[in-house]
Design an enzyme around this catalytic site. Structure first.
Site, PDB file in Angstrom:
ATOM      1  N   SER A 139     -30.338  -8.934 -38.619  1.00 42.39           N
ATOM      2  CA  SER A 139     -31.131  -7.700 -38.536  1.00 42.39           C
ATOM      3  C   SER A 139     -30.766  -6.581 -39.496  1.00 42.39           C
ATOM      4  O   SER A 139     -31.492  -5.590 -39.569  1.00 42.39           O
ATOM      5  CB  SER A 139     -31.080  -7.143 -37.120  1.00 42.39           C
ATOM      6  OG  SER A 139     -32.020  -7.817 -36.333  1.00 42.39           O
ATOM      7  N   SER A 166     -34.357  -6.715 -37.176  1.00 44.79           N
ATOM      8  CA  SER A 166     -34.873  -5.656 -36.354  1.00 44.79           C
ATOM      9  C   SER A 166     -34.597  -4.246 -36.862  1.00 44.79           C
ATOM     10  O   SER A 166     -35.212  -3.302 -36.393  1.00 44.79           O
ATOM     11  CB  SER A 166     -34.301  -5.805 -34.946  1.00 44.79           C
ATOM     12  OG  SER A 166     -32.900  -5.659 -34.953  1.00 44.79           O
ATOM     13  N   LYS A 177     -30.257   3.672 -36.623  1.00 44.65           N
ATOM     14  CA  LYS A 177     -31.116   2.781 -35.837  1.00 44.65           C
ATOM     15  C   LYS A 177     -31.123   3.277 -34.397  1.00 44.65           C
ATOM     16  O   LYS A 177     -30.098   3.744 -33.871  1.00 44.65           O
ATOM     17  CB  LYS A 177     -30.552   1.360 -35.921  1.00 44.65           C
ATOM     18  CG  LYS A 177     -31.423   0.298 -35.273  1.00 44.65           C
ATOM     19  CD  LYS A 177     -30.840  -1.092 -35.531  1.00 44.65           C
ATOM     20  CE  LYS A 177     -31.694  -2.203 -34.930  1.00 44.65           C
ATOM     21  NZ  LYS A 177     -31.146  -3.551 -35.216  1.00 44.65           N
TER      22      LYS A 177
HETATM   23  N1  GLN Z   1     -34.294 -11.797 -35.770  1.00 44.33           N
HETATM   24  C1  GLN Z   1     -33.219 -12.193 -34.916  1.00 44.33           C
HETATM   25  C2  GLN Z   1     -33.650 -12.105 -33.480  1.00 44.33           C
HETATM   26  O1  GLN Z   1     -34.781 -11.905 -33.270  1.00 44.33           O
HETATM   27  C3  GLN Z   1     -32.024 -11.332 -35.175  1.00 44.33           C
HETATM   28  C4  GLN Z   1     -32.106 -10.013 -34.543  1.00 44.33           C
HETATM   29  C5  GLN Z   1     -30.911  -9.166 -34.784  1.00 44.33           C
HETATM   30  O2  GLN Z   1     -30.100  -9.455 -35.646  1.00 44.33           O
HETATM   31  N2  GLN Z   1     -30.792  -8.122 -33.985  1.00 44.33           N
HETATM   32  O3  GLN Z   1     -32.880 -12.230 -32.580  1.00 44.33           O
END
Ligand code: GLN
Length: 503
Positions: free
Chosen positions: A179, A155, A80
């Protein structure tokens, strides 16, 4: 070549170690797949073909010379784009860091490389890991390999799409509120968020420091156990990283857990088709039946402060999601304050009269909408006069959520629930409504608040032939049981679905 792409990371590592497949051939197979198919999926932000091939060549030479090439020797992986590497760029999919070259490598990445992995490139994500669809990327959107009209989740959407689309053997992602697990569910792969502190965060660009955790996205449970094993463990460079010894996850993986007690939180199965889609519910119920057939005992547990509420108007809400969006925005407003455009990062080309204008103009020009929204929300929640009403209150809710889990684990070994209330949604479907987007993590967020490990694995297909994920949750540092429980299911009902465009 398609044979190479079909192998799990563990199978490929074994074949390379045995001299049956050259690391160079494996790397080339993946680079060819990326050239042929990543135009449609767009999982990668950047690839390193020359370096990957050179490294694979060295691994082959080491093997011939009789050296130990490591448990991932010659296995092509993706990272990532919020994991720092001295090689290439680390952009966090932000225009702000579009040209950023990190001066050091993340511990988790260094461990993976020390185990012999070959890094193919960096994968796309929501900007600074804020989002659930990868549509918040400041670079481009990534498509779901199962249906290119749909999001891969986020994400870590690029990592999930790369694993599902056979564009890498395995990948690393990060999980602050879901994410790793949510994109794993949307793309039909396995995703594991270890216990908070199990894996060093050194070199992971911080979003919510009390929530962030690095973990693997893989084809199967064994690969998830293998990668977690490699990246876990203490690190003097991260004071929040736990020094506890890492069990041998692989040694116990094939042993079913005797008298396994599975907890079903009654609050996670609301009678509302919006909060939990019927085909997702059906797939999870089928998985529960499979566990029962294996002799598992099903017990009802209660997680009152993680409950999913459905209002009279049909609106879905959750204390956990609310508390998370105070904690994570507060932490991100502080973490992202380091981006001052002085030492690195985007700097405005406009003339500026003072340093404050330099900060604000540079940030205004290059940070995306969602990132700005969160910095503002977090700054507000932390400001004097509001701190107690919002931030302190959220911390109290966080404690209540953690206490609920502790009580529940008095009655069961693992907790089972859906990973997401719906399968992958369409590109653009939720971009206009951030609250709706936030609800994609309704099943995953409370684990981050409580610091617990969670794993998502594919359990079926939806009415539109999209993957459905099941989440298994364990007590702190009980990853071993999660892997074993997940492997039990996988052996009983192996997931053999391949996304249509991975061929
Ligand atoms: N979807 C969640 C957010 O927008 C989690 C994101 C993540 O785990 N980095 O914060």
């Amino acid at each position: 070549m398609s044979e190479i792409l079909d192998l799990t990371a563990a199978e490929l590592a074994a074949a390379v170690a045995a001299g049956e497949i050259a690391a160079v051939d494996a790397t080339r197979a993946y680079l060819d797949a990326i050239s042929a198919r990543d135009r449609d999926i767009r999982a990668y932000n950047e690839t390193y073909p020359d370096e990957a091939l050179a490294r694979a060549k060295r691994i082959d030479a080491d093997r011939v010379a009789g050296k130990n090439i490591g448990p991932l020797g010659g296995v092509p992986v993706a990272l990532k784009d919020n994991l720092c590497t001295t090689h290439g760029r680390t952009t966090c999919a932000s225009k702000y860091l579009a040209d950023f070259r990190a001066p050091y490598t993340a511990t988790a990445v260094a461990k993976l490389e020390a185990a012999g992995a070959v890094v193919l490139g960096k994968t796309n994500m929501d900007e600074f890991a804020m989002g659930s669809s990868t549509e918040n990327s400041g670079l481009h959107a990534t498509k779901n390999p199962w249906d290119v009209g749909r999001v891969p989740g986020g994400s870590s959407g690029g990592s999930a799409a790369a694993v599902a689309g056979r564009l890498c053997a395995a990948a690393l992602g990060s999980d602050t509120g879901g994410s790793i697990r949510q994109p794993a569910a949307f793309c039909g792969v396995v995703g594991c968020k270890p216990t908070y502190g199990r894996v060093s965060r050194y070199g992971l660009v911080a979003f919510g420091s009390s929530l962030d955790q690095i973990g693997p996205l893989t084809r199967d449970v064994k690969d998830a156990a293998l990668l977690t094993q490699i990246i876990a463990g203490g690190d003097p460079a991260d004071s929040t990283c736990l020094g506890d010894s890492v069990p041998d996850y692989l040694a116990s993986l094939d042993q079913p857990i005797p008298n396994l007690r599975i907890g079903l939180p009654r609050e996670f199965f609301p009678n509302n088709n919006e909060a939990l889609r019927p085909d997702v519910r059906a797939a999870i119920e089928k998985a529960i039946e499979a566990y029962k057939a294996m002799g598992a005992e099903i017990v009802e547990v209660s997680l009152p402060h993680s409950r999913i509420d459905v209002g009279d108007d049909g609106a879905i809400s959750s204390f956990a999601v609310s508390a998370y969006y105070i904690v994570c925005t507060a932490e991100c407003s502080s973490n992202l304050a380091r981006f001052d455009s002085v030492h690195y990062g985007h700097r405005t080309k406009q003339p500026v009269e003072d340093i404050v204008t330099l900060y604000s103009r540079s940030r205004a020009e290059s940070l995306g909408q969602e990132v700005k929204r969160r910095i503002m929300l977090g700054t507000y929640a932390l400001s004097s006069g509001y701190y107690d009403a919002y931030y302190n209150k959220a911390l109290k809710v966080r404690r209540l959520i953690a206490n609920d889990f502790k009580a529940a684990f008095g009655k069961c070994d693992v907790i089972l629930c859906p990973t997401t209330p719906t399968p992958a949604f369409r590109l653009g479907e939720k971009t206009a409504n951030p609250i709706e987007m936030y609800m994609a993590d309704i099943y995953t967020i409370s684990l981050n608040l409580a610091g617990l490990p969670g794993l998502s694995l594919p359990v079926g297909l939806s009415d539109e032939n999209l993957p459905i994920g099941m989440q298994l949750i364990g007590p702190v540092l009980c990853e071993e049981n999660l892997f074993r429980a997940a492997a039990m299911y996988e052996r009983a009902r192996p997931a053999q679905w391949l996304p249509p465009c991975a061929n």
